[in-house]
Scaffold this motif. Structure first.
Motif, PDB file in Angstrom:
ATOM      1  N   ILE A 626      69.995 108.419  46.395  1.00 13.31           N
ATOM      2  CA  ILE A 626      70.337 109.012  47.696  1.00 13.31           C
ATOM      3  C   ILE A 626      71.178 108.045  48.526  1.00 13.31           C
ATOM      4  CG2 ILE A 626      69.337 109.762  49.903  1.00 13.31           C
ATOM      5  CD1 ILE A 626      67.077 111.029  48.273  1.00 13.31           C
ATOM      6  N   LEU A 627      70.897 106.748  48.401  1.00 12.90           N
ATOM      7  CA  LEU A 627      71.676 105.755  49.140  1.00 12.90           C
ATOM      8  C   LEU A 627      73.093 105.613  48.593  1.00 12.90           C
ATOM      9  CD1 LEU A 627      69.046 102.905  49.684  1.00 12.90           C
ATOM     10  CD2 LEU A 627      70.383 104.017  51.493  1.00 12.90           C
ATOM     11  N   GLY A 628      73.254 105.747  47.282  1.00 10.24           N
ATOM     12  CA  GLY A 628      74.554 105.419  46.687  1.00 10.24           C
ATOM     13  C   GLY A 628      75.336 106.554  46.072  1.00 10.24           C
ATOM     14  N   ASP A 629      74.725 107.720  45.894  1.00  7.38           N
ATOM     15  CA  ASP A 629      75.407 108.821  45.202  1.00  7.38           C
ATOM     16  C   ASP A 629      75.409 110.057  46.096  1.00  7.38           C
ATOM     17  OD1 ASP A 629      76.401 110.735  43.522  1.00  7.38           O
ATOM     18  OD2 ASP A 629      74.844 110.531  41.990  1.00  7.38           O
ATOM     19  N   PRO A 630      76.577 110.456  46.610  1.00  9.89           N
ATOM     20  CA  PRO A 630      76.641 111.634  47.492  1.00  9.89           C
ATOM     21  C   PRO A 630      76.070 112.885  46.849  1.00  9.89           C
ATOM     22  CG  PRO A 630      78.698 110.403  47.548  1.00  9.89           C
ATOM     23  CD  PRO A 630      77.888 109.819  46.441  1.00  9.89           C
ATOM     24  N   GLU A 631      76.269 113.033  45.540  1.00  8.63           N
ATOM     25  CA  GLU A 631      75.767 114.232  44.875  1.00  8.63           C
ATOM     26  C   GLU A 631      74.240 114.273  44.867  1.00  8.63           C
ATOM     27  OE1 GLU A 631      77.366 114.675  41.005  1.00  8.63           O
ATOM     28  OE2 GLU A 631      79.456 114.819  41.685  1.00  8.63           O
ATOM     29  N   ALA A 632      73.601 113.114  44.864  1.00 12.27           N
ATOM     30  CA  ALA A 632      72.139 113.066  44.850  1.00 12.27           C
ATOM     31  C   ALA A 632      71.577 113.672  46.139  1.00 12.27           C
ATOM     32  CB  ALA A 632      71.651 111.635  44.683  1.00 12.27           C
ATOM     33  N   LEU A 633      72.218 113.391  47.288  1.00  7.82           N
ATOM     34  CA  LEU A 633      71.755 113.985  48.541  1.00  7.82           C
ATOM     35  C   LEU A 633      71.923 115.501  48.511  1.00  7.82           C
ATOM     36  CD1 LEU A 633      70.683 113.708  51.427  1.00  7.82           C
ATOM     37  CD2 LEU A 633      73.071 113.491  52.189  1.00  7.82           C
ATOM     38  N   ASP A 634      73.061 115.949  48.005  1.00 12.08           N
ATOM     39  CA  ASP A 634      73.290 117.397  47.918  1.00 12.08           C
ATOM     40  C   ASP A 634      72.227 118.059  47.048  1.00 12.08           C
ATOM     41  OD1 ASP A 634      75.539 117.121  49.512  1.00 12.08           O
ATOM     42  OD2 ASP A 634      76.895 116.877  47.801  1.00 12.08           O
ATOM     43  N   ASP A 635      71.882 117.422  45.930  1.00  8.42           N
ATOM     44  CA  ASP A 635      70.859 117.986  45.050  1.00  8.42           C
ATOM     45  C   ASP A 635      69.507 118.040  45.757  1.00  8.42           C
ATOM     46  OD1 ASP A 635      72.751 118.239  43.072  1.00  8.42           O
ATOM     47  OD2 ASP A 635      72.175 116.396  42.018  1.00  8.42           O
ATOM     48  N   TYR A 636      69.193 116.972  46.507  1.00  4.27           N
ATOM     49  CA  TYR A 636      67.908 116.939  47.206  1.00  4.27           C
ATOM     50  C   TYR A 636      67.843 118.013  48.282  1.00  4.27           C
ATOM     51  CZ  TYR A 636      63.648 114.947  49.193  1.00  4.27           C
ATOM     52  OH  TYR A 636      62.355 114.759  49.630  1.00  4.27           O
ATOM     53  N   LEU A 637      68.924 118.152  49.056  1.00  4.16           N
ATOM     54  CA  LEU A 637      68.947 119.176  50.104  1.00  4.16           C
ATOM     55  C   LEU A 637      68.869 120.579  49.511  1.00  4.16           C
ATOM     56  CD1 LEU A 637      71.638 117.638  52.497  1.00  4.16           C
ATOM     57  CD2 LEU A 637      69.149 117.666  52.798  1.00  4.16           C
ATOM     58  N   ALA A 638      69.414 120.744  48.316  1.00  5.93           N
ATOM     59  CA  ALA A 638      69.318 122.038  47.641  1.00  5.93           C
ATOM     60  C   ALA A 638      67.866 122.369  47.311  1.00  5.93           C
ATOM     61  CB  ALA A 638      70.174 122.031  46.376  1.00  5.93           C
TER      62      ALA A 638
END
Length: 780
Positions: A626-638
């Protein structure tokens, strides 16, 4: 395990077959380190012409070593030949052949047992430089901050000659200084410093820098002290918490109680409980009708903790008071344990007992074992003067192979058999007289004791005999270097706790060798034979003469806390000395029982932490993504808004992403803290599952897994609720009504030194199992 032959290059003929059998069976500690002896010959041959070259030409040879391939014998030989000459010129130290043998084996990943005074520090320099030249990031883990800073400064001329940077990480450094230090090729630090900084990294936010790069190679000085004695100590990062209310009168009430009338102390001085009379007095003092009523549960708990602090925890044995603070004493080193404390309730009770200001209450944010830090390194090697005794543990815990290197000069120290007495008083009287006689002849003496109180008491006995002794213990550890510098002088007498057993090199003064060399006299044995050998190792360095002997009694804690002996010795002198060989063996048996208990405790602790360690790594991986990968935040919010993609897109937009990251990390951290607290509460009573024919460890792991699975759903729910209720103009956690601790700090937690209720149940069950033991001996 059988004690290895250490005092020369050739063992007696009758021991060689035993050595071969041990190696054939691959017994811990029997790894053959001399298989690389021919490489030492090659190093000497390759170094010979380097002695004649100029410094400028030597610099050319340094460049010629290039990147060292540790799998290549030729590359290792070339590097150590050049490094030996650089050490001679830059440090004034010429490596012995045995030091080179140790360095070669450590570069190949083995653990080396080297006797005291054989130059482990220089070996560490060579190994660290070799690993760094091979492209590894190297951490040299020392026993304390002082040694880390000292060795980093001492080794710098060698490291810089090879183009390597070096730094030390110690207390008092700023975050920026720590970041810079960890970027050096070679970093000297304690395992505690590294562990604390890893915990800080696991709390970092998008605005903070990562302190510790990925762990790579560790070179551990005094490896058994660093990775075994403290292996099961939890490293803690905590945040400020609301103070716990406490009845101010409780401490005074408990202090007024009388042993055997108001409370009783259990066998082995490990448990304490109120009598009915004691409960009545506490109730009267507090003005409550029934202390065991549901509404008084917290008060009852506080009363038991206060009684524990009053009756079982002894000043100058388990802790001392300095600068208005309770400071714990490390049992295995005899030193003050920096930043170490008991769990908050017990620690606060001791502070109240001593009339001190109660330290700030803490909420544990995360914690992990020292062993977990060690397991994070890709490779570990190390050395110690007592690695042989720790070989089995090092093999089992960390899959490390250990061997013994011979001494540079034969050890001529005489290790005398124990002098065993009936009572501790008789032991002390005889030991003090032995010290007086040695002092009168000019022989320097080092007396080893088990606690601060014992060291001061024995020094007082010597004063009564007209012997002036220097005392070295946790109260004056700042003067250690000065005291030890004089400990080997003619006629010197030094009384010390176990702190004189690590990093100490006692040199004999003029006339001391002729007087017999250093006499090491232990007053009682420690719980581990390894600690006894550390004390013996202070004498007889580099072929010096010396003597070691232990004065013991059957009243020593190592006996009384493990066994109850129901018969008397047959042969006792007028002075109380026992010559009954059966009792001599009994003492050694009690020590082995103590070591076995400690080993089982470590195994149990490790087993209970394995699942938590895996879960912690999963949380950490999620945080890092989540700190380093923008896609990880998007996946989490999904996942947060699985049926509202527009809401997930809103919080994933550029103007709201940063706040979304902060909120997700905050809720993950809060959920993890709650998970740790629930597991701590579960473990307190998990041993009772055995009464239902359940395996406590299996049940704990089942509960831990179920709770961790719920943690994920819990954090997602909290993130959704937080962001959905966020004001439109929110830009920070404070705008969301959230607050991270205003301050955080790190410390070590010392578990209850008297054992938990679970330990006592296990001990009881052990007695039941041991019905086949002789009736004359029972086990506590």
């Amino acid at each position: 395990m059988r004690e290895p032959k250490r005092t020369g290059d050739r063992a007696p003929w009758w021991r060689r077959p035993l050595d071969w059998v041990g190696r054939l069976r691959q017994d811990p500690g029997t790894t053959n380190l001399r298989r690389y002896a021919q490489l030492i010959d090659s190093i000497d041959e390759e170094r010979a012409p380097l002695r004649m070259v100029s410094d400028g030409e030597l610099d050319g040879h340094i460049v010629g070593t290039g990147s060292v391939s540790l799998s290549s014998d030729a590359a290792v030989v070339r590097f150590l030949a050049v490094a030996s000459e650089v050490s001679h010129r830059r440090l004034g130290l010429d490596p012995f052949r045995v030091q080179l043998l140790a360095a070669v084996n450590m570069l190949r990943g083995r653990v080396v047992d080297m006797a005291t005074g054989e130059g482990k520090t220089l070996v560490g320099f060579l190994v660290a430089a070799g690993l760094a030249r091979s492209g590894r990031r190297v951490h040299v883990l020392s026993a304390n901050d002082y040694l880390a800073g000292r060795d980093a400064a001492a080794g710098a001329p060698l490291f810089t000659s090879f183009g390597l940077s070096c730094a030390a990480v110690v207390d008092g450094m700023s975050e920026a200084e720590r970041v810079a230090a960890y970027r050096a090729d070679i970093v000297y630090a304690t395992v505690h410093q590294v562990g604390f900084d890893l915990l800080r990294d696991r709390q970092r936010t998008p605005t903070s820098k990562r302190l510790v790069p990925d762990l790579d190679a560790a070179v551990v000085d005094e490896i058994d002290a660093v990775l075994l004695d403290d292996a099961m100590v939890p490293l803690v990062i905590a945040g400020d918490a609301d103070p716990i209310p406490e009845d101010a009168a409780l401490t005074g009430i408990i202090a007024s109680l009388t042993v055997d009338e108001d409370y009783t102390i259990g066998e082995g001085h490990r448990s304490v409980s109120f009598t009915e009379a004691g409960v009545t007095r506490v109730e009267a003092g507090l003005g409550v009708d029934d202390l065991y009523a549901q509404e008084h549960v917290d008060l009852l708990t506080a009363a038991h903790v206060a009684l524990h602090a009053q009756a079982l925890v002894e000043r100058d044995v388990h802790y001392l008071v300095a600068d208005g603070k309770v400071r714990l004493i490390n049992d295995t080193r005899g030193r003050v344990a920096d930043r170490q404390r008991w769990p908050d309730g017990l620690h606060a009770a001791i502070e109240r007992k001593e009339g001190l200001e109660v330290s700030q209450q803490a909420e544990i944010l995360d914690q992990m074992l020292v062993e977990t830090v060690a397991r994070g390194y890709r490779s570990i090697t190390g050395m110690s003067g007592t690695a042989f005794e720790a070989a089995e543990r090092l093999s089992e815990d960390l899959n490390l192979r250990t061997g013994v290197v011979p001494t540079n000069h034969p050890c001529i120290r005489r290790d005398l058999p124990d002098r065993l007495f009936v009572t501790a008083e008789q032991r002390d009287t005889a030991a003090a007289e032995a010290v007086r006689e040695a002092h009168a002849s000019g022989q320097p003496v080092l007396v080893g004791t088990s606690s601060v109180a014992d060291s001061e008491r024995f020094a007082s006995l010597l004063t009564d005999l007209g012997v002036d002794a220097s005392v070295l213990n946790a109260k004056n550890d700042a003067a250690e270097a000065e005291i030890i510098a004089h400990a080997g002088e003619y006629g010197a007498v030094t009384v010390s706790t176990q702190m004189a057993g690590r990093g100490v090199d006692i040199r004999l003064g003029p006339g001391a060798a002729e007087a017999g060399g250093l006499l090491v006299l232990g007053v009682g044995r420690y719980d581990s034979a390894r600690l006894d050998r550390q004390l013996r190792g202070r004498s007889g360095r580099q072929g010096d003469p010396g003597v070691s002997v232990f004065y013991t009694s059957i009243e020593d804690e190592v006996v009384t806390e493990q066994l109850r002996v129901g018969y008397e010795p047959r042969s006792v002198s007028a002075e109380g000395r026992i010559s009954d060989s059966k009792f001599l063996r009994l003492y050694e048996h009690a020590q082995r029982v103590a070591e076995g208990k400690l080993l089982q405790l470590h195994r149990t602790t490790r087993n209970y932490h394995k699942t938590t360690d895996r879960h912690r790594q999963m949380i950490l991986d999620t945080r890092e993504r989540i700190l380093g990968d923008p896609e990880a935040l998007d996946d989490y919010l999904a996942q947060v808004w699985s049926y509202e993609s527009e809401k997930a897109a809103e919080w994933g937009s550029p103007d709201k992403r940063d706040l979304a990251v902060e909120a997700v990390l905050y809720q993950l951290d809060r959920a993890w803290t709650g998970h740790l607290n629930r597991l701590a509460a579960t473990r307190e009573g998990i041993h009772l599952r055995v009464l239902g024919r359940q395996n406590p460890l299996d049940e704990f792991n089942r509960i831990a897994i179920e709770d961790f699975l719920a943690l994920g759903a819990e954090s997602i729910t909290e993130v959704r609720d937080t962001l959905e209720e966020a004001p439109d103009d929110a830009t920070s956690l404070a705008d969301l009504g959230l607050r991270r601790p205003s301050s955080t700090w790190t410390y070590l937690v010392t578990d209850n030194p008297f054992g938990s209720e679970a330990d006592r149940i296990v001990a009881f069950l052990g007695k039941v199992v041991r019905r086949n033991r002789p009736p004359s001996i029972s086990y506590t």
